[in-house]
Design a protein around this motif. Sequence first.
Motif, PDB file in Angstrom:
ATOM      1  N   ASP A 141       6.199  14.989 -21.541  1.00 38.87           N
ATOM      2  CA  ASP A 141       7.076  14.742 -20.403  1.00 38.87           C
ATOM      3  C   ASP A 141       8.510  15.107 -20.784  1.00 38.87           C
ATOM      4  O   ASP A 141       9.058  14.571 -21.752  1.00 38.87           O
ATOM      5  N   TYR A 142       9.108  16.006 -20.006  1.00 40.08           N
ATOM      6  CA  TYR A 142      10.473  16.473 -20.270  1.00 40.08           C
ATOM      7  C   TYR A 142      11.445  15.863 -19.263  1.00 40.08           C
ATOM      8  O   TYR A 142      11.109  15.667 -18.092  1.00 40.08           O
ATOM      9  N   ARG A 143      12.660  15.625 -19.748  1.00 42.31           N
ATOM     10  CA  ARG A 143      13.719  15.135 -18.864  1.00 42.31           C
ATOM     11  C   ARG A 143      15.051  15.663 -19.370  1.00 42.31           C
ATOM     12  O   ARG A 143      15.387  15.491 -20.552  1.00 42.31           O
ATOM     13  N   VAL A 144      15.803  16.320 -18.500  1.00 41.31           N
ATOM     14  CA  VAL A 144      17.149  16.767 -18.872  1.00 41.31           C
ATOM     15  C   VAL A 144      18.150  16.135 -17.916  1.00 41.31           C
ATOM     16  O   VAL A 144      17.954  16.122 -16.700  1.00 41.31           O
ATOM     17  N   ARG A 145      19.188  15.568 -18.506  1.00 43.01           N
ATOM     18  CA  ARG A 145      20.258  14.933 -17.729  1.00 43.01           C
ATOM     19  C   ARG A 145      21.515  15.787 -17.809  1.00 43.01           C
ATOM     20  O   ARG A 145      21.942  16.183 -18.892  1.00 43.01           O
TER      21      ARG A 145
END
Length: 317
Positions: A141-145
């Motif tokens: 699972d990827y997440r970029v802020r």
Amino acid sequence: MFFWKRQRIEGYERWTGLNSMMQITIAPELGSKVISLKNVRTGREWLAQPDQGYGNGGYASSFAASDGSGWDEIFPTVNGCNYPTFPWQGVELPDHGEVWSLPWQTSAQDGKLRCEVHGIRFPYHLSKTYSFTEEERLRIDYRVRNLSPFPFSFLWAAHPLFRVKEGMEMIVPSELNKIVVSYSQNRRLGEMGDAHFWPNPCMDAGEIRLDRIESEAARTAEKFYFQGELPEGRAALYDPGTKERLTLLFPKEKVPYLSIWANYGGYRNQYHVALEPATGFLDDLSYAMEHGQAAIIKEHGTYHWFLEIEMSLADQA
């Protein structure tokens, strides 16, 4: 049952996740590179291994000078270029992006492994979390802020260099029938932007079958994207000799493009293939932005996606 084990081998920290079907090993100090991906039941190592040990030249170094193995994270571009718009207009993006050459912070909790890193030249925070969702399936699972008050465009691509042998097959959704060239050594497929049919690209260039792994003696190296957005987020490698299959699954709404890097001894005498789900089209972020084919995160926003790896045995491709 599965677990994560932390070790320090040959000077590098390594995290290994294992269940009854799969084993994965990650080196956080090397850009969180996946250095091994094995089928426990058959003993098959799916990732290309280095000739002389793992390593890279450090932040913003040339990707060509790295170890040419494993699975790297490519963000926020593939080709080096300059960011084209305010407020980062003119800021240089390193070759293959920033994060593959940065150390990542890593921790394990509740059966999951979390890796995270901050941008250097751009204000973002990128994280990925590994978990075994089934015995034969691993999920990332990827997440970029976006940490800024301005929209931020990016291009992420998976970059798994798979070990291959002649005769293996690449399987993509049946609706895909055209490719666009990003790179072709000795111009076998022409120049960047040239379009061809898949899997038979050039009627006047002999019996080229892009969906079949060629011999290492072919001495070719090519990178191409499938034209347009994907009808389905799926791509696979299949070995008809052993009936083993490795499938990548991902959400086409967030990861709408797919490219293939096929290196049959032509580039640095290496032999591997990469199936590369991507959030942008062609390898240059500035090109993707100009053509409206890059992912965008609104100010102080986030962008989520996932990638699943499935190992299986199949009677036919």
